[in-house]
Design an enzyme around this catalytic site. Structure first.
Site, mmCIF file in Angstrom:
data_model
loop_
_atom_site.group_PDB
_atom_site.id
_atom_site.type_symbol
_atom_site.label_atom_id
_atom_site.label_comp_id
_atom_site.label_asym_id
_atom_site.label_seq_id
_atom_site.Cartn_x
_atom_site.Cartn_y
_atom_site.Cartn_z
ATOM 1 N N SER A 83 0.836 -1.202 0.000
ATOM 2 C CA SER A 83 0.000 0.000 0.000
ATOM 3 C C SER A 83 0.877 1.260 0.000
ATOM 4 O O SER A 83 1.544 1.523 -0.988
ATOM 5 C CB SER A 83 -0.975 -0.053 1.181
ATOM 6 O OG SER A 83 -2.003 0.891 1.031
ATOM 7 N N HIS A 143 -4.758 -1.545 -4.018
ATOM 8 C CA HIS A 143 -6.113 -1.965 -3.606
ATOM 9 C C HIS A 143 -7.116 -1.731 -4.736
ATOM 10 O O HIS A 143 -8.228 -1.236 -4.530
ATOM 11 C CB HIS A 143 -6.546 -1.227 -2.342
ATOM 12 C CG HIS A 143 -5.549 -1.308 -1.224
ATOM 13 N ND1 HIS A 143 -5.086 -2.512 -0.747
ATOM 14 C CD2 HIS A 143 -4.916 -0.337 -0.510
ATOM 15 C CE1 HIS A 143 -4.210 -2.278 0.229
ATOM 16 N NE2 HIS A 143 -4.090 -0.967 0.378
#
Length: 245
Positions: free
Chosen positions: A134, A170
């Protein structure tokens, strides 16, 4: 031990639910270690939780995961001060650096205060594998999308730029991620953007993407470019499934 070329593994994964602990390291973390080429001793993994504020509970969870995986985890913390005298020397001693998720905007700001923007380039060029999830994926690129500034996703443009691309994370699990990447690429605000579904990682040798890998069946990686008509064009990159996934 050093990788045979500057190597980055940029992911939207790396953790799986633990059987006796909160989390365990998944195949993506193990692949980062494999990329380093270390053998004959416990791999050394530098862990940076800067994006989450160096929270003690998170470090403890990762240390337990490392124990179960047979890895030596060496956290580098920057709050309230660096926990080592020589940050660059400490990172150069690692086989892999794993950067955790959280606020990529805050991470980049804190890193620059401590000179890690320049340090990480030297560490990367020395052959330490740079990896993360991330925020720990976006940071190696020029730019990406983030919720660092509030609930509404927006672009971040001050990544370290080791990789000359934007990054989307994501991509499948947060509904605004894909349309925002398309919007920003179509407008020209983001350049070529490599994206990952949850559980997928991008392997770069130098600044070239060499493959996508996954720890979850059915997930994908993508490259989004701007077409001649000014619209975003998305192509799927089929990832290779990692052992143990």
């Amino acid at each position: 031990m050093a990788a045979d070329a500057p190597t980055i593994l940029a992911t939207s994964g790396g953790y799986v639910p633990g059987r006796r602990t909160r989390v365990e390291f998944g195949p993506l973390v193990h692949h980062a270690v494999d990329l380093s080429g270390v053998s004959g001793r416990r791999p050394r993994v530098g862990y940076l939780g800067t994006a989450g504020g160096d929270q003690g509970w998170a470090i403890a969870d990762r240390q337990e995961a490392a124990r179960l995986a047979g890895l030596e985890l060496n956290p580098l913390t920057l709050f309230t001060m660096p926990n080592v005298d020589d940050v660059e020397g400490y990172l150069l001693e690692q086989d892999v650096v794993w950067v955790d998720g959280g606020s990529v905007a805050n991470l980049l700001a804190v890193w620059r205060v401590h000179g890690l923007d320049a340090i990480f380039r030297r560490v990367w060029e020395a052959g330490v594998v740079l990896a993360g999830v991330s925020a720990g994926s976006i940071c190696w690129h020029t730019s990406g999308t983030t919720d660092s500034f509030g609930p509404e996703l927006r672009a971040v443009h001050d990544g370290l730029g080791l990789l000359p691309f934007a990054n989307g994370v994501h991509y499948d699990s947060e509904e605004r991620r894909r349309p925002l990447v398309h919007e920003l690429v179509g407008s020209g605000e983001l350049g070529t953007t490599y994206c990952t579904d949850d559980g997928v990682g991008l392997v770069y040798r130098g600044t070239e993407l060499v493959e996508a890998v996954t720890e979850r069946r059915g997930q994908g990686a993508y490259v989004v470019t701007r077409g001649s008509d000014g619209r975003a064009v998305e192509e799927r990159i089929e990832p290779r499934r990692l052992p143990g996934s």
